[in-house]
Design a protein around this motif. Sequence first.
Motif, PDB file in Angstrom:
ATOM      1  N   GLY A 111      29.522  24.413  -3.348  1.00 44.21           N
ATOM      2  CA  GLY A 111      30.501  23.333  -3.362  1.00 44.21           C
ATOM      3  C   GLY A 111      30.952  22.903  -1.983  1.00 44.21           C
ATOM      4  O   GLY A 111      32.082  22.444  -1.804  1.00 44.21           O
ATOM      5  N   ILE A 112      30.057  23.047  -0.970  1.00 44.25           N
ATOM      6  CA  ILE A 112      30.388  22.626   0.388  1.00 44.25           C
ATOM      7  C   ILE A 112      29.333  21.601   0.816  1.00 44.25           C
ATOM      8  O   ILE A 112      28.285  21.964   1.352  1.00 44.25           O
ATOM      9  CB  ILE A 112      30.418  23.832   1.352  1.00 44.25           C
ATOM     10  CG1 ILE A 112      31.415  24.884   0.832  1.00 44.25           C
ATOM     11  CG2 ILE A 112      30.806  23.386   2.766  1.00 44.25           C
ATOM     12  CD1 ILE A 112      31.457  26.142   1.668  1.00 44.25           C
ATOM     13  N   PRO A 113      29.580  20.317   0.568  1.00 42.10           N
ATOM     14  CA  PRO A 113      28.545  19.301   0.822  1.00 42.10           C
ATOM     15  C   PRO A 113      28.349  18.956   2.286  1.00 42.10           C
ATOM     16  O   PRO A 113      27.271  18.514   2.672  1.00 42.10           O
ATOM     17  CB  PRO A 113      29.046  18.088   0.037  1.00 42.10           C
ATOM     18  CG  PRO A 113      30.528  18.263  -0.027  1.00 42.10           C
ATOM     19  CD  PRO A 113      30.765  19.744  -0.112  1.00 42.10           C
ATOM     20  N   LEU A 114      29.391  19.138   3.127  1.00 48.29           N
ATOM     21  CA  LEU A 114      29.280  18.796   4.545  1.00 48.29           C
ATOM     22  C   LEU A 114      28.765  20.025   5.293  1.00 48.29           C
ATOM     23  O   LEU A 114      29.531  20.911   5.679  1.00 48.29           O
ATOM     24  CB  LEU A 114      30.626  18.352   5.100  1.00 48.29           C
ATOM     25  CG  LEU A 114      30.635  17.924   6.574  1.00 48.29           C
ATOM     26  CD1 LEU A 114      29.724  16.715   6.786  1.00 48.29           C
ATOM     27  CD2 LEU A 114      32.050  17.619   7.050  1.00 48.29           C
ATOM     28  N   LEU A 137      14.741  15.953  11.752  1.00 48.03           N
ATOM     29  CA  LEU A 137      15.277  16.616  10.562  1.00 48.03           C
ATOM     30  C   LEU A 137      16.799  16.584  10.561  1.00 48.03           C
ATOM     31  O   LEU A 137      17.435  16.256   9.551  1.00 48.03           O
ATOM     32  CB  LEU A 137      14.771  18.064  10.512  1.00 48.03           C
ATOM     33  CG  LEU A 137      15.463  19.012   9.513  1.00 48.03           C
ATOM     34  CD1 LEU A 137      15.318  18.507   8.086  1.00 48.03           C
ATOM     35  CD2 LEU A 137      14.908  20.426   9.661  1.00 48.03           C
ATOM     36  N   GLY A 138      17.399  16.932  11.713  1.00 45.56           N
ATOM     37  CA  GLY A 138      18.848  17.027  11.790  1.00 45.56           C
ATOM     38  C   GLY A 138      19.570  15.710  11.573  1.00 45.56           C
ATOM     39  O   GLY A 138      20.744  15.693  11.192  1.00 45.56           O
ATOM     40  N   ALA A 139      18.878  14.604  11.796  1.00 40.45           N
ATOM     41  CA  ALA A 139      19.483  13.301  11.502  1.00 40.45           C
ATOM     42  C   ALA A 139      19.803  13.168  10.023  1.00 40.45           C
ATOM     43  O   ALA A 139      20.598  12.306   9.633  1.00 40.45           O
ATOM     44  CB  ALA A 139      18.561  12.171  11.952  1.00 40.45           C
ATOM     45  N   PHE A 140      19.209  14.054   9.211  1.00 42.54           N
ATOM     46  CA  PHE A 140      19.434  13.988   7.757  1.00 42.54           C
ATOM     47  C   PHE A 140      20.151  15.228   7.229  1.00 42.54           C
ATOM     48  O   PHE A 140      20.225  15.428   6.018  1.00 42.54           O
ATOM     49  CB  PHE A 140      18.109  13.726   7.034  1.00 42.54           C
ATOM     50  CG  PHE A 140      17.557  12.382   7.385  1.00 42.54           C
ATOM     51  CD1 PHE A 140      17.996  11.247   6.728  1.00 42.54           C
ATOM     52  CD2 PHE A 140      16.659  12.241   8.432  1.00 42.54           C
ATOM     53  CE1 PHE A 140      17.534   9.996   7.086  1.00 42.54           C
ATOM     54  CE2 PHE A 140      16.184  10.995   8.798  1.00 42.54           C
ATOM     55  CZ  PHE A 140      16.628   9.864   8.126  1.00 42.54           C
ATOM     56  N   TYR A 141      20.691  16.070   8.127  1.00 41.84           N
ATOM     57  CA  TYR A 141      21.698  17.035   7.702  1.00 41.84           C
ATOM     58  C   TYR A 141      22.963  16.246   7.372  1.00 41.84           C
ATOM     59  O   TYR A 141      23.334  15.330   8.119  1.00 41.84           O
ATOM     60  CB  TYR A 141      22.049  18.006   8.818  1.00 41.84           C
ATOM     61  CG  TYR A 141      20.989  18.996   9.254  1.00 41.84           C
ATOM     62  CD1 TYR A 141      19.981  19.427   8.393  1.00 41.84           C
ATOM     63  CD2 TYR A 141      21.020  19.528  10.546  1.00 41.84           C
ATOM     64  CE1 TYR A 141      19.032  20.351   8.807  1.00 41.84           C
ATOM     65  CE2 TYR A 141      20.082  20.454  10.965  1.00 41.84           C
ATOM     66  CZ  TYR A 141      19.090  20.864  10.099  1.00 41.84           C
ATOM     67  OH  TYR A 141      18.165  21.780  10.519  1.00 41.84           O
ATOM     68  N   PRO A 142      23.678  16.592   6.321  1.00 46.09           N
ATOM     69  CA  PRO A 142      24.969  15.917   6.103  1.00 46.09           C
ATOM     70  C   PRO A 142      25.904  16.047   7.311  1.00 46.09           C
ATOM     71  O   PRO A 142      26.549  15.086   7.713  1.00 46.09           O
ATOM     72  CB  PRO A 142      25.525  16.644   4.872  1.00 46.09           C
ATOM     73  CG  PRO A 142      24.291  17.053   4.108  1.00 46.09           C
ATOM     74  CD  PRO A 142      23.284  17.428   5.170  1.00 46.09           C
TER      75      PRO A 142
END
Length: 420
Positions: A111-114, A137-142
């Motif tokens: 339950g931790i989306p960020l 890849l990291g550009a698409f980490y939340p």
Amino acid sequence: GSVNGCPASPYNTPPYLPAVLGGKLTDKTLCMTAKQYASIHYDVHSLYGHTEAIATMKAVRSITGQRGLVISRSTYPGSGNHTGHWLGDNRSRWGDMKNSIPGLLDFTFYGIPLVGADICGFRENSTEELCTRWMQLGAFYPFSRNHNELIAAPQDPTAERFSDSIRTISRDALRLRYSLLPYLYTLFYQAHMTGTSVARPLFFEFPNDVSTYSNDEQFLWGSGLLISPVLTKGATSVNAYFPQAIWYDMRTGVRMETVGGTVTLNAPLDIIPLHMRGGVIFPTQTPNTTTKASRLNPFGLVVAIGDGSHASGHLFIDDGESTDSISARRYSLINYSYSAGRLSGKVALANYKQADNLILDSVRILGVSYSQTLSIKLNDHPITTFKLDTTTKVLTIALPSSGANKQVMNKDFILSITEQ
């Protein structure tokens, strides 16, 4: 532990020891028998970071009067209501980059989306190729952050030891992220309202496809964006799995011919494969150098036509700063739908008044089947600025950016497309 050592106790040396850092429960912390207000440390150790995040967020909001942002690496179920999470001290290695994806998806379950990992690695020195692929890849980490320790070599893409190549590629990846911020922000709104996830394993969307169960090298943003990064040194292709659905290449708009199996995708150093799922409408925005500046730019819609020539999507907009924009209903929510040449935007709530000054200036429709001359109308007003590519089957429409016929975000609209 303690300067005097920890007393003999099954709490300090339990009969079963999980794979903890340092090989003991007391490593870099108190004795498990240490007495605290609520109980012994053994019972409350995992709650420390959780309660710290609660107190920190309360302080941030009290001092600034705004929403604020807290990031922790010590979280607990429920922490996502107060903080984001970063995955801790990783290393500048290809294996650590790969392992960041299951780490990212694990926190979906908590339950931790960020959530995100230290891009390019925290410890050791990143190579330019590794950092380039990790920036993609990291550009698409939340939660997207390039971060390393002081004694490691600089790894910001602008570092002098790197070439112009990584700067160009990183800028392109981040501009893609910024262009999709309306879609990403809406996913966070939905996560807040319903508990759904932002970054998702493939099996969340395709639970009957057993081939998705062990896939920890790809992930989704919401239901619609499939991210298939390069995770191997020297690789210029990716073996990506496509569940049974309609998929379009995000850059070209071309529909994938093979689905329900693994496809080898061309992925030179400047490309991270991204695919849009048919049936989803993606709100976008012209990117700028900061999120604050981007928020003032025109919006767009990418319509990825799905089965039966249908698609749908949503857009949530608020000021990005208020602590009570949802509870006080000071936001705008627009629902989009497409069916057989008719795109509509229906405003469910129009309480973010700044959206009266924001416009929709472009629509891109993927998977069209038109071959003749088109008549396009926005709210019954003719639109003549469009381009139909019959090879890629992509229709790109430029809407008025000024004048009486411009489309502001807080107003309903109908865009109709017919063959003459």
